[in-house]
Structures are given as structure tokens and as C-alpha cells.
Design a protein around this motif. Sequence first.
Motif, PDB file in Angstrom:
ATOM      1  N   THR A  61       0.970  -1.176  -0.005  1.00 22.13           N
ATOM      2  CA  THR A  61       0.078   0.266  -0.019  1.00 22.13           C
ATOM      3  C   THR A  61       0.983   1.202  -0.063  1.00 22.13           C
ATOM      4  OG1 THR A  61      -1.836   1.344   1.304  1.00 22.13           O
ATOM      5  CG2 THR A  61      -0.088   0.077   2.318  1.00 22.13           C
ATOM      6  N   SER A  62       0.216   2.401  -0.522  1.00 21.04           N
ATOM      7  CA  SER A  62       1.206   3.669  -0.526  1.00 21.04           C
ATOM      8  C   SER A  62       0.359   4.459   0.541  1.00 21.04           C
ATOM      9  CB  SER A  62       1.222   4.102  -2.141  1.00 21.04           C
ATOM     10  OG  SER A  62       1.960   3.393  -2.866  1.00 21.04           O
ATOM     11  N   ASN A  63       1.233   5.566   1.069  1.00 19.24           N
ATOM     12  CA  ASN A  63       0.722   6.338   1.788  1.00 19.24           C
ATOM     13  C   ASN A  63      -0.340   6.347   2.866  1.00 19.24           C
ATOM     14  OD1 ASN A  63       0.465   9.326   2.643  1.00 19.24           O
ATOM     15  ND2 ASN A  63      -1.263   9.748   1.312  1.00 19.24           N
ATOM     16  N   PRO A  64      -0.066   4.834   3.569  1.00 21.81           N
ATOM     17  CA  PRO A  64      -0.932   4.721   4.638  1.00 21.81           C
ATOM     18  C   PRO A  64      -0.946   5.501   6.026  1.00 21.81           C
ATOM     19  CG  PRO A  64       1.283   3.334   4.826  1.00 21.81           C
ATOM     20  CD  PRO A  64       1.101   4.217   3.711  1.00 21.81           C
ATOM     21  N   ASN A  65      -1.871   5.692   6.616  1.00 21.89           N
ATOM     22  CA  ASN A  65      -2.044   5.890   8.108  1.00 21.89           C
ATOM     23  C   ASN A  65      -1.313   5.157   8.947  1.00 21.89           C
ATOM     24  OD1 ASN A  65      -3.038   8.540   7.023  1.00 21.89           O
ATOM     25  ND2 ASN A  65      -5.173   7.655   7.630  1.00 21.89           N
ATOM     26  N   LEU A  66      -0.411   5.303   9.877  1.00 21.23           N
ATOM     27  CA  LEU A  66       0.155   4.688  10.636  1.00 21.23           C
ATOM     28  C   LEU A  66       0.069   4.884  12.039  1.00 21.23           C
ATOM     29  CD1 LEU A  66       3.666   3.820   8.615  1.00 21.23           C
ATOM     30  CD2 LEU A  66       1.693   2.294   8.660  1.00 21.23           C
ATOM     31  N   TYR A  67      -0.038   3.477  13.073  1.00 26.35           N
ATOM     32  CA  TYR A  67      -0.376   3.880  14.445  1.00 26.35           C
ATOM     33  C   TYR A  67       0.478   3.130  15.286  1.00 26.35           C
ATOM     34  CZ  TYR A  67      -4.762   5.361  11.733  1.00 26.35           C
ATOM     35  OH  TYR A  67      -5.434   5.851  11.064  1.00 26.35           O
ATOM     36  N   TRP A  68       0.710   3.413  16.411  1.00 28.19           N
ATOM     37  CA  TRP A  68       1.266   2.764  17.498  1.00 28.19           C
ATOM     38  C   TRP A  68       0.349   2.650  18.654  1.00 28.19           C
ATOM     39  CZ3 TRP A  68       5.117  -0.705  17.318  1.00 28.19           C
ATOM     40  CH2 TRP A  68       6.061  -0.582  16.496  1.00 28.19           C
ATOM     41  N   TYR A  69       0.101   1.279  19.107  1.00 29.47           N
ATOM     42  CA  TYR A  69      -0.770   1.187  20.357  1.00 29.47           C
ATOM     43  C   TYR A  69      -0.035   0.309  21.365  1.00 29.47           C
ATOM     44  CZ  TYR A  69      -4.904   2.048  17.486  1.00 29.47           C
ATOM     45  OH  TYR A  69      -5.973   2.641  16.864  1.00 29.47           O
ATOM     46  N   ARG A  70      -0.291   0.526  22.478  1.00 26.91           N
ATOM     47  CA  ARG A  70      -0.037  -0.335  23.863  1.00 26.91           C
ATOM     48  C   ARG A  70      -0.998  -1.018  24.280  1.00 26.91           C
ATOM     49  NH1 ARG A  70       3.943   2.672  27.517  1.00 26.91           N
ATOM     50  NH2 ARG A  70       2.154   3.914  28.266  1.00 26.91           N
ATOM     51  N   GLN A  71      -0.819  -1.980  24.753  1.00 30.74           N
ATOM     52  CA  GLN A  71      -1.667  -2.917  25.424  1.00 30.74           C
ATOM     53  C   GLN A  71      -1.122  -3.264  26.572  1.00 30.74           C
ATOM     54  OE1 GLN A  71      -3.181  -6.495  23.692  1.00 30.74           O
ATOM     55  NE2 GLN A  71      -5.167  -6.402  24.698  1.00 30.74           N
ATOM     56  N   ALA A  72      -1.499  -2.865  27.884  1.00 24.81           N
ATOM     57  CA  ALA A  72      -0.997  -3.400  29.247  1.00 24.81           C
ATOM     58  C   ALA A  72      -1.829  -4.731  29.321  1.00 24.81           C
ATOM     59  CB  ALA A  72      -1.530  -2.688  30.224  1.00 24.81           C
ATOM     60  N   ALA A  73      -1.205  -5.588  30.270  1.00 27.72           N
ATOM     61  CA  ALA A  73      -1.654  -6.990  30.478  1.00 27.72           C
ATOM     62  C   ALA A  73      -3.103  -7.006  30.871  1.00 27.72           C
ATOM     63  CB  ALA A  73      -0.855  -7.766  31.740  1.00 27.72           C
ATOM     64  N   GLY A  74      -3.774  -7.988  30.162  1.00 21.62           N
ATOM     65  CA  GLY A  74      -5.220  -8.031  30.316  1.00 21.62           C
ATOM     66  C   GLY A  74      -6.041  -6.637  30.027  1.00 21.62           C
ATOM     67  N   ARG A  75      -5.697  -5.813  29.440  1.00 19.66           N
ATOM     68  CA  ARG A  75      -6.444  -4.652  29.180  1.00 19.66           C
ATOM     69  C   ARG A  75      -6.701  -4.141  27.651  1.00 19.66           C
ATOM     70  NH1 ARG A  75      -4.380  -0.497  33.514  1.00 19.66           N
ATOM     71  NH2 ARG A  75      -6.283   0.558  32.842  1.00 19.66           N
ATOM     72  N   GLY A  76      -7.515  -3.146  27.618  1.00 22.62           N
ATOM     73  CA  GLY A  76      -7.421  -2.654  26.194  1.00 22.62           C
ATOM     74  C   GLY A  76      -6.192  -1.995  25.787  1.00 22.62           C
ATOM     75  N   LEU A  77      -6.366  -1.727  24.396  1.00 25.35           N
ATOM     76  CA  LEU A  77      -5.494  -0.746  23.682  1.00 25.35           C
ATOM     77  C   LEU A  77      -5.411   0.596  23.972  1.00 25.35           C
ATOM     78  CD1 LEU A  77      -5.759  -3.641  22.276  1.00 25.35           C
ATOM     79  CD2 LEU A  77      -4.763  -2.681  20.349  1.00 25.35           C
ATOM     80  N   GLN A  78      -4.353   1.130  24.241  1.00 26.22           N
ATOM     81  CA  GLN A  78      -4.213   2.718  24.187  1.00 26.22           C
ATOM     82  C   GLN A  78      -3.155   3.508  22.868  1.00 26.22           C
ATOM     83  OE1 GLN A  78      -1.820   4.129  27.334  1.00 26.22           O
ATOM     84  NE2 GLN A  78      -2.970   6.001  27.698  1.00 26.22           N
ATOM     85  N   LEU A  79      -3.945   4.189  22.168  1.00 30.11           N
ATOM     86  CA  LEU A  79      -3.356   4.808  21.254  1.00 30.11           C
ATOM     87  C   LEU A  79      -2.346   5.542  21.669  1.00 30.11           C
ATOM     88  CD1 LEU A  79      -3.161   5.415  17.903  1.00 30.11           C
ATOM     89  CD2 LEU A  79      -4.798   7.293  18.351  1.00 30.11           C
ATOM     90  N   LEU A  80      -0.873   5.450  21.251  1.00 33.34           N
ATOM     91  CA  LEU A  80       0.308   6.167  21.628  1.00 33.34           C
ATOM     92  C   LEU A  80       0.677   7.196  20.449  1.00 33.34           C
ATOM     93  CD1 LEU A  80       2.549   3.293  22.561  1.00 33.34           C
ATOM     94  CD2 LEU A  80       0.928   4.884  24.129  1.00 33.34           C
TER      95      LEU A  80
END
Lengths: 108, 115
Positions: B28-47
Amino acid sequence: GIQVEQSPPDLILQEGANSTLRCNFSDSVNNLQWFHQNPWGQLINLFYIPSGTKQNGRLSATTVATERYSLLYISSSQTTDSGVYFCAVEHGFQKLVFGTGTRLLVSP
Amino acid sequence: SQTIHQWPATLVQPVGSPLSLECTVEGTSNPNLYWYRQAAGRGLQLLFYSVGIGQISSEVPQNLSASRPQDRQFILSSKKLLLSDSGFYLCAWSGPLLSRTDTQYFGPGTRLTVL
């Protein structure tokens, strides 16, 4: 910010049983997605469903945006359905806010 | 078809050491890119998210930074790791601004343990 709550937090099923997972959100959203996180951590897209109903095999989802909730139905559950199910809503430009998740265990 | 790669898959680092996690997207070209972190047993947080080379938006104040040196490469870094940086880090991509593709697709993740 927007709150996304899922219920139940944990669910244990016998293989072959049906289940309904719920996702409530506190504000209007641009879209909503359901994901399955397998035991190895991989997040798999299940549905992109800002409104209406979609079906894919044994899974289906319904979003009622005006009432701010979405439901994920799993029929005839299998052990491979085990894992954590997340709903995520887009609130702002392509930024997903994830729910708290429902941990599902399907026993044989 | 599009694929997304992350490495390393697992990492154990001492407190105070630097960090570099890499994510690349193919097909793909020109994608949007994301980093997330997931603490143990929890949901994802956008960084962090990025809509183009050199364009980084940070969602939460923290000990981490991100860079996008190439169109399909996204790097998460830290100069000095903290214990609280432990977690499961996921990279994701989606279509560009003018695309009708609104879904996000996730990489396999990096499991980071800071000791």
C-alpha cells in the motif's frame, strides 16, 4: 473523552453454545469495529459496522448508532473462538478508542 | 495484498536502556500508521499516529517517541526505558485521508518486558 464499555467482561461457554457480546459507547461515533484477539495476541478484524447488521459465517454484528450500542453474536461456538473480543469506535480522525474487552473461553 | 510486519516479536530490556521497535507495511502507499500499547489483560491505548513522512501526532505524554522516516516505516523509540513501559506494542495501518477504507489492520505485535 468517549467511553466504550463492553459486557460481560468474562464469558465461559460450552462448545456449541450461542452468545451475545455488547458494546456501549458514550458519544456519537464515525464508525465501529469488532476485533478478536487470539491467544498469541494477533488482532483480527471481524466487522467494520458503523450501523446496521452484517453476518460472516457463525458471527454477526448489529450496531444501533442512535442508541449508542453494538452487539456481536457468536453462534455454535467453537474452541477456536476463545480469546478476547474488542469493540473499537472511531472518535475523531481515524483514531480508534478501544473498549474494555470480553474474554471468552469455549470449552470442549 | 497488504501485509504489516513488526520486530522484534519479543524483547527483554533493563530499566534505563534505549528502545527501538520497527513496523513496516507492504502493498500500500501513503498509509496512516499507528502505535498502540496494551497493558496485560486490558484494552489498547493509542500512543502515536502518522498521516505521512515526518508527521507524528502524540496522544498521551510519556517516555516514548515515534518517527516515520519512510512512507511505510514507523518506529517507536525510547532513550531510557521505565518499568511502566512494559506491555504489548501493536502497530496498525489504515488507508490514507482520501480513501474510503476506514478499517485499521494490526501487526503481530512486540511483547516488551522491562526489568
